[in-house]
Every structure is written in C-alpha cells, then in structure tokens.
Design a protein around this motif. Sequence first.
Motif, PDB file in Angstrom:
ATOM      1  N   ILE B 207       0.835  -1.207   0.000  1.00 17.93           N
ATOM      2  CA  ILE B 207       0.000   0.000   0.000  1.00 17.93           C
ATOM      3  C   ILE B 207       0.866   1.252   0.000  1.00 17.93           C
ATOM      4  O   ILE B 207       0.645   2.172  -0.790  1.00 17.93           O
ATOM      5  CB  ILE B 207      -0.956  -0.008   1.222  1.00 17.93           C
ATOM      6  N   ILE B 208       1.875   1.274   0.854  1.00 16.46           N
ATOM      7  CA  ILE B 208       2.648   2.513   0.995  1.00 16.46           C
ATOM      8  C   ILE B 208       3.639   2.721  -0.159  1.00 16.46           C
ATOM      9  O   ILE B 208       4.236   3.787  -0.278  1.00 16.46           O
ATOM     10  CB  ILE B 208       3.384   2.594   2.358  1.00 16.46           C
ATOM     11  N   THR B 209       3.796   1.721  -1.008  1.00 14.37           N
ATOM     12  CA  THR B 209       4.655   1.915  -2.177  1.00 14.37           C
ATOM     13  C   THR B 209       3.845   2.007  -3.477  1.00 14.37           C
ATOM     14  O   THR B 209       4.405   2.071  -4.563  1.00 14.37           O
ATOM     15  CB  THR B 209       5.694   0.775  -2.306  1.00 14.37           C
ATOM     16  N   GLY B 210       2.525   2.019  -3.352  1.00 13.60           N
ATOM     17  CA  GLY B 210       1.684   2.264  -4.531  1.00 13.60           C
ATOM     18  C   GLY B 210       1.573   1.102  -5.501  1.00 13.60           C
ATOM     19  O   GLY B 210       1.395   1.299  -6.697  1.00 13.60           O
ATOM     20  N   LYS B 211       1.651  -0.106  -4.997  1.00 14.15           N
ATOM     21  CA  LYS B 211       1.517  -1.276  -5.876  1.00 14.15           C
ATOM     22  C   LYS B 211       0.072  -1.385  -6.396  1.00 14.15           C
ATOM     23  O   LYS B 211      -0.866  -0.959  -5.729  1.00 14.15           O
ATOM     24  CB  LYS B 211       1.884  -2.553  -5.109  1.00 14.15           C
TER      25      LYS B 211
END
Lengths: 151, 749
Positions: B207-211
């Motif tokens: 989530i926090i890396t925008g996958k």
Amino acid sequence: MAKFNLKINQKNLSVDVDPSTPVLWVLRDHIGLTGTKFGCGMAQCGACTIHLDGNAVRSCVLPVSAIGKQAITTIEGLSANGTHPVQKAWIEHDVPQCGYCQAGQIMSASSLLKSNPKPTDEEIDAAMSGNICRCGTYLRIREAIKTAASK
Amino acid sequence: MENNNQYSRRSFLKSSALTGGGFLLSMTWFAKVSAAGKPGEAALMPEWQELNGYIKITPDNVIKLICPNPEFGQNVMTSLPMMVAEELDVDWKNVVVEMGPHDSVKLGPQFTGGSNSIRMYWKPLRTAGASARQMLIEAAAQTWGVPAGEITTKAGVLSHKGGKSAKYGEMAAKAATIPVPKDVKLKSPKDFTIIRNSKKNSEGQKIITGKPLFGMDYKVDGMLIAMIQHPPAFGMKLKSFDASQALKMPGIKDVFTIRLYEEGFEQGGFDTRTFNELLVITGKTTWEVMNARKKLLAQWEPAGDIKETMMGRGGKREVVVPGRLENTGAQLEMMQEYAKKPAQLLRKDGDPETAFKNAAQIIERTYNAPFLAHNCMEPMNFFAHVTDEKALVAGPLQAPGWVEPTLSKLLKLPPEKIEIQMTRMGGGFGRRAYGQYVYEAAMISKHAKAPVKLMYTREDDMTYGIYRPMYTATYRAALDENKNLIGFHVKGGGIPENAIHANRFPAGAVDNYLAEGWEISSNITIGAFRAPRSNFNAAAEQSFLDEVAEAMGKDPIAFRLELLKRSKENPVGKNNEYDAGRYAGVLELVRDKSGWGKPENKGKKRGVAAYFCHNSYAAHIVDMVERDGEPYVESVTSAIDCGIVINPDAAANMVQGAVVDGIGNALYGALTHKNGAAEQTNFNNYRIIRYNEAPKNIDVHFVQNDIDPTGLGEPPFPPVFGAVANALYKSTGKRHYNQPYAGEFPKNS
C-alpha cells in the motif's frame, strides 16, 4: 494530440496525448503508474497527490501541458522499496485500512516535511486537510507524521 | 482414505502434494454444493494449484496462507491468516498471504459484510491450521520412526526429544500423503502466541509503495474504458440519444445501450437495480471517454411505475416501484403523515396502552435522518471480459457468491464458466455487496466483444448510488409520578424501510413495551451501509434515553445500567437479542476508563452512548468543544466487547476509524434529492470529515474475555451517533433530533 517530454521518478518519458489530459490519467493510463489514485477529479480529496519539483499538487486537475520541465514524483518514485521516513512511519503506526487514499496522504505528508521538517499541529492540519480518508485513519496519520518528523 | 468422497463430511479438509515437493491443505466448505454446482470438480482435485487452498508449505519453508474473504480495509488479509498460523504453529515472519479467487466450494462463503469474517472462519481456519500441523507431526513420526506423541512443534520446526528436528518444509511432501485427521484439538486461548499479538497489515508495504492492488488498477492489454451516462434523476429513463458528436471525439470506440434485466427477471436480494437501460460509451483511455461522454446528447423521460420480481427470503414477490421524482422536503412531509397512521406491530410486552394512559409524564421525541452515500474512496469500477464461452470479471467486490448466480443468468453462462477475481477494495461500507456495477461491466463487455473496464466518476458514484435509507422514528417514554419508567414505545418508518430492531435494548428491560414499523417505497435505491438500521437506531434511541434519564434526574450511564440489570435478572419477554451483562460491561468499562463523573472531568461537555449489533457491544464517550462556531469532538473513549481480539492494534485502528466515520456522518452526512436527482455530487458539496476535524485522541479499550470472536467492522459505528448527539446537547444546551447535526437537513428542497 501533442508530444510531451516528462521527467517522472527520475526517468525521462514521452507521451503523445491531448494537452488537456490531467497528469493523473497520463500516469495511470499512458505510463502505467497506478499508485496515484483517482478519487474525485476536482482536487477535493487528495487521492491523486504527486510532487511537482517536490511540492504536493493534485494531479487530477493538472493538465499535462502545464508541467514543462518540472520533475514529477509519484508514490512509486518517492523512495526505493518504501524506505522514505514517512513510508516507514506509516508502517510503524500500521496506518492503512483500505489503503486507497494512503499514497496521496504520504505524498502530502512527505512534501510538508520536506519544506517544514518540524511542523506544528496547526501546520499539519493545514497540509493534510485536503486529503480525505474515508476509513478515518487520521489519528494514525498524525502519529506517523510526528514520528517521521522526529527522525 | 476417506477424502476422495465428495459427499462425506470427512472430506471437509483435503491434502495434496504440490509439484516440487510441497504440501497443500485445502478445505471443502459445502461438499454437496461442490458436486451440484461444479461438475467435474472431483476430476480436478489431484491438480489443485496453490491458489485453491488455505495452506501451502513449500520445501524451503515458505508458509503461504490464502485469505478467503475480500479485503476492504477491515484487515482480514492479516487477521484470518493469523488464525491459521496460530494453530499451524509457524513463525509469522515466514507467512506470505494471498487473496484467494472466488471459489465458494473450496474457500467457504467468501462474503465480506455483516461483520462476519472473523466469526464465520474462527473455527474452520483454526481447524485447518491444527490439522496441517498434526499431519506434519505424523509425517515426521513416520520418517523418524518415533511415536507422534513425542514430537513437538515450535515456529515451524518439528522436534523430537531424541534430538531430531526438521523444518515444516522438509516434511511437507510426506505430510501430503498423510490422511487428514478427523478430529484435532484446538488451542486454549491461554496458549495463543499469534492471536492477541498485534501483527502489521500483511499488505501494508504494498500500500505505501503504490503497488497495483485495487480494481481501479486492474488492466489487460487491449482493454477498453467504458462509462455509463445514467439518467439524470431517479424515476427517469432514456428516451433517445444522439452520439454523433461524441463518436467524433478522439479515442472513442462506440456508443450503445445495454439492458440488464429482461422483463420478469427474478432479482435476488442483492440485485438492487438503479437503472435498467443504460447508455454506454467506450474508448481507449479514461480521459478521452470522460470528455466524450459530455458530448452525448441524450433525452430522458419519466420511467413511470416499474414492476419488479423479487426473489427474497420470503420467496417470490412482485413489487411496484413508484415512478415519482423524489424531493427531500416532500419525503419528510410524507414520513410525518405516515407516522400518524396505524403501523405494523413488531413487538409488544405487557400493556403499553394502559401504561401511557396512566403516565404522570410522557416524553415524546421524533428523530430524522437523511439518505447517506457510501462514498468509498475508490469509485465503483469493474473489469469484465465476456465471450460466448466464458467470462472473467475482476475488481472490488464484497460478495462474489451473490453476484455469480445473477451473472450466470444475465450472461446465460453456467457458473463454472464464470471466473470472479476479487481485488483489494478502496472501501466498501456495504456498497460493494450490490453487484449492479459488475453486471453492467459484464453486459458492456458482452456487447463490445472486448475486455472492458467500467469506470464510475465520483459524480456517478454519488448520484447513482445504493444509499443508506432515509429514516424516522418517534420514541415515547411513560413515567409514573415517582419518575419510574413504566412504558416505552417506538414507532419507526423510513424510505423504503424502517430501521427498528424490535428485540434489542431497551426491549427486555421495560414491562410495557411496544415497537411498530412502517415503510414508504421509493425508486431511490438503497442498501446496506455500515451497520444497516443500527446506524440510525443508535442515534435516535441513545439520544432519547439520554433525554429520559435527564427527565428522571438520573445519570445517563447509571440509568442504562439499571435497565440492563433488570433485563439480566428478570428479562421482559422472549427473544431479547442482546446479552445484558456484556452490554453493561462496555458501559462500565467506558465509564471507568474515561473518568466519567470524576471531579476533574466536570467541565467537559460529554456524551455517552452504547449499542449492540452484529453480536458485539460498543460504548463511547465523546468530549465536545465549540471551535470556530462549529461542534468539534476533541477526544473519545471507546469500550468494545467483541470477544477474543485477534489483532489488537489493527482492531483499535478499526474502532478509531469507525469513531471518525461516525462523527463525520453524524455531523455532516446527508444526501438530498430534488426532482429525483441527488443534490450532492462530489466532495465539494457532500461533506466528509477531514483531518483537522478528527479527534486528537481516541482511546480504545477491549473487554478481556475468552468468548469466541464476533464482529468489529460495524459495531463501534452506530453508538458514535448517539454519543455525538448527547455531547452536542451538553455543549450547546440544545437537543438535536435531525441529522446531520451540524448541517441544514431537513431543508425543503
């Protein structure tokens, strides 16, 4: 249609699109970077927040023709493998619920801390109130920003 | 081995070997459904691939656990695998979690909603974990030639007192040949090492890396983007259209209409229909389609009354949906009229008529609440690729099992030819339990003969929704000359349903009790919204009890506890749905943790409320201040009893979120209509609680007990409304009867 040379996450890319196309859709539909999210299309929710030369902007109302030479950073390019202090703080506080708004939240928070490494509560309020979280994770967002600011 | 017999109860769990030496333990939920619903299943069994099971152990000791239920932020992709891992006895660090495909035969009901996931899978998932562990022990016992009883496990390692040890992965291939044990002993809560120990969100890093996790992110090559131009108002339909301008726009492929349900189609309970005939535009990219849609020239006309055939729980029935174009002001007036008419009796205890006739004092209050839009952050969207032979649909969906039968009928394809993939959902709140947008995507793909992604804009999502109904309720309390509560009456109604839960508190605590309900049908589509009905009842009833306590000169918590004591010791009537002791427990806990009534808190403007729903209990105390001329909830104390808490920190997160959501909807939430059209269209005119409006502090406390876990996604939400209303009274001196409390509803539209 027109050709635009863009610098996105340190890479030079070119796209051939209508000049009115918002950067959000250039990223999502043309470049294939889907971390930047569509939420409202009118700069009301912040899900589409990216950095333009380091400053947080809403990409859903930003036409690609307005970019010029400014560098675009998206959530995918904020750090290698999620190692930005804000991303690490997000994990430490286990912030996300559904997670859809969190890329925009992180981009707003990281831009704030870049220009203002020790923000007051009021300054955090001002920087973050344009990003809606429908799951209501605001308390953890606040804690995570404070943790990131302390490092 | 019994596990080849599909019809046997003992086929519940199945093991199989994986290519390369791994081990897979799968669960068959409904053996009979398996045979009837998906012929050929038996033949497929030996070839099960990794995604079809709950537990996969590879030779290199990676433990892959499949999450059966769709994830919309309630964190089941962490908490459900934790339950497996606990009994399997593995190191959580070695666990990899994957979302399972839709397969109700192997993965169970797969329904995210009704705060059911944990409760539903509590025993099956732990049993799966314990069975796999037992099989690994047996495999080691046979390999080492020692009694199984002498082998212990710890964090994914098998050990024998003689000094032999092996990682699970080393025994996985052998374990796959061991018969599935018929009975396994599950751990006692005191032995838990994973459950009750907070684990981070298994998808947090993605989530926090925008996958690409969400339906919105799902894409395939050659996929068209589709949008729908829906009628401008409920009660309207398409008359004619001119697409010539739109078709000239760049990137546009086609403009056409689709029809979802044929005449006489038997709609399931979750096939809520908004509009049946839809004008569709397809093209290459989202922006091109968005722009070209504006060039569509459509003419609309009144749809008139519509006959629908519903297949609900009560069997088949014909429903006439009125064609009128709704106005919020007129709806409120209509509700006031209906409230005076005789209504359906829902419950009666004692002799309420006489109690009210003999009352020294009657308190009567009416509460109103508007439609609410779910406003999931991710607008509705779905991918579909339908051909004459098969269909693949993929996207954010709460209830694949309910969508499949309708898809099968609409597409005229057997269920086994329909593959449903569930992506992570950007919020759900009940909205994504209704599959209309899935059917739309499928029918568009079928027409276009291409893979398509149906996209709703925020405006589509908000104006073309499946809303929380509009509710009203009148509460009456009868007090005798000594201020004792001798009668209680609630009469509730709504558009198009009433909210009354007649068998919940204070039913059971008052000798003379009456609950009645009535309904007004409408063409505005409604559906479940986080704690359906409860989210209104807890606002109205808990505000009313606050006012009754005040009239009796009693502390609002002490008053509720008195009623609960009565209900526990000498309950009135039967079928009281709640456990009065647990209900009192959360009130006592929130009272004690918040320092309720303590001198240091005397100056605080506090409101309390509690509620029972979805088998769990929640109570909140909110502290309100006035800030810049508006009410602001500064701090909240919450007490929850949902039995065993699987993942405490994530559970606290969900409660905090429910509190924020509750405050936002109570103060600001409203969707109103003018001539059938929603007046709120985007976040510029539908107010959602924002960062600076959220409390600075929400202290969450869970009742500690060893009761089997129950729901948590919904229960903390409803009582927030009542607590906010009661705090608002303390803060402003004014009782609020109409939601949103900080807004203008009801206004005459």
